[in-house]
Scaffold this motif. Structure first.
Motif, PDB file in Angstrom:
ATOM      1  N   MET A  34      51.922 -44.309 -49.657  1.00 18.66           N
ATOM      2  CA  MET A  34      51.285 -44.683 -50.910  1.00 18.66           C
ATOM      3  C   MET A  34      51.521 -46.167 -51.149  1.00 18.66           C
ATOM      4  SD  MET A  34      50.149 -41.753 -51.853  1.00 18.66           S
ATOM      5  CE  MET A  34      49.601 -42.111 -53.518  1.00 18.66           C
ATOM      6  N   TRP A  53      55.958 -41.343 -48.301  1.00 19.46           N
ATOM      7  CA  TRP A  53      56.188 -40.189 -49.184  1.00 19.46           C
ATOM      8  C   TRP A  53      57.371 -39.364 -48.720  1.00 19.46           C
ATOM      9  CZ3 TRP A  53      53.754 -39.392 -53.721  1.00 19.46           C
ATOM     10  CH2 TRP A  53      53.984 -38.176 -54.357  1.00 19.46           C
ATOM     11  N   SER A  71      58.127 -46.164 -56.561  1.00 19.43           N
ATOM     12  CA  SER A  71      58.847 -44.903 -56.442  1.00 19.43           C
ATOM     13  C   SER A  71      57.864 -43.744 -56.526  1.00 19.43           C
ATOM     14  CB  SER A  71      59.897 -44.772 -57.538  1.00 19.43           C
ATOM     15  OG  SER A  71      59.299 -44.788 -58.820  1.00 19.43           O
ATOM     16  N   THR A  72      58.306 -42.589 -56.079  1.00 22.12           N
ATOM     17  CA  THR A  72      57.474 -41.392 -56.150  1.00 22.12           C
ATOM     18  C   THR A  72      58.181 -40.303 -56.945  1.00 22.12           C
ATOM     19  OG1 THR A  72      58.361 -40.486 -54.089  1.00 22.12           O
ATOM     20  CG2 THR A  72      56.392 -41.859 -53.923  1.00 22.12           C
ATOM     21  N   ASN A  74      57.909 -36.494 -56.490  1.00 22.87           N
ATOM     22  CA  ASN A  74      57.270 -35.495 -55.630  1.00 22.87           C
ATOM     23  C   ASN A  74      56.820 -34.256 -56.411  1.00 22.87           C
ATOM     24  OD1 ASN A  74      58.173 -37.394 -53.818  1.00 22.87           O
ATOM     25  ND2 ASN A  74      58.876 -35.907 -52.324  1.00 22.87           N
ATOM     26  N   ASN A  77      53.630 -35.314 -58.107  1.00 26.05           N
ATOM     27  CA  ASN A  77      52.643 -35.920 -57.222  1.00 26.05           C
ATOM     28  C   ASN A  77      52.158 -37.268 -57.751  1.00 26.05           C
ATOM     29  OD1 ASN A  77      52.102 -34.589 -54.767  1.00 26.05           O
ATOM     30  ND2 ASN A  77      49.914 -34.515 -55.192  1.00 26.05           N
ATOM     31  N   THR A  78      53.096 -38.077 -58.186  1.00 24.22           N
ATOM     32  CA  THR A  78      52.751 -39.388 -58.718  1.00 24.22           C
ATOM     33  C   THR A  78      53.551 -40.483 -58.001  1.00 24.22           C
ATOM     34  OG1 THR A  78      54.435 -39.273 -60.448  1.00 24.22           O
ATOM     35  CG2 THR A  78      52.222 -38.492 -61.012  1.00 24.22           C
ATOM     36  N   VAL A  79      52.995 -41.661 -58.012  1.00 24.75           N
ATOM     37  CA  VAL A  79      53.685 -42.843 -57.521  1.00 24.75           C
ATOM     38  C   VAL A  79      53.654 -43.883 -58.640  1.00 24.75           C
ATOM     39  CG1 VAL A  79      51.584 -43.727 -56.421  1.00 24.75           C
ATOM     40  CG2 VAL A  79      53.823 -44.587 -55.703  1.00 24.75           C
ATOM     41  N   CYS A  96      45.989 -48.257 -56.847  1.00 22.57           N
ATOM     42  CA  CYS A  96      46.805 -47.335 -56.082  1.00 22.57           C
ATOM     43  C   CYS A  96      46.012 -46.938 -54.840  1.00 22.57           C
ATOM     44  CB  CYS A  96      47.100 -46.115 -56.952  1.00 22.57           C
ATOM     45  SG  CYS A  96      48.036 -44.814 -56.150  1.00 22.57           S
TER      46      CYS A  96
END
Length: 119
Positions: A34, A53, A71-72, A74, A77-79, A96
């Motif tokens: 990402m 990821w 940062s993610t 998990n 499901n976002t960055v 993005c």
């Protein structure tokens, strides 16, 4: 297919902070990378930061090192892109992007979110 929707862009004063988020949908992101890119008026789109990821390994543009953190989440499901010590030259539309981990290009893009830093 991966759909990406950015949020969080706004007007902020120089020296301030902002957190951008990118919500991903359409498939699980395991095995993906990402990234965040930006495009200022009259300039080419440029790389800002990326994250793997699975491993969480990150890379940053020199302009972002020490000020921005990617940062993610998990579970969601976002960055995200945490931006501190913002400068007027950070003003741009932030995008993005997502791609399979070993892809040489970025396959999926969001619509962008505007960040404006006033001096």
């Amino acid at each position: 297919q991966v759909q990406l929707v950015e949020s969080g862009g706004q007007l902020v004063q120089a020296g301030g902070s902002l957190r951008l988020s990118c919500a991903a949908s359409g498939r699980a992101l395991s095995g993906y990378k990402m990234g965040w890119f930006r495009q200022a008026p009259g300039k080419e789109r440029e790389f800002v930061a990326r994250i793997d990821w699975n491993s969480g390994n990150t890379n940053y543009a020199d302009s972002a090192k020490g000020r921005f953190t990617i940062s993610t989440d998990n579970d969601k499901n976002t960055v995200s892109l945490q931006m501190n010590s913002l400068k007027p030259e950070d003003t741009a539309v932030y995008y993005c992007a997502a791609a399979p981990r070993f892809s040489t290009s970025w396959n999926y893009w969001g619509q962008g979110t505007q960040v404006t830093v006033s001096s």
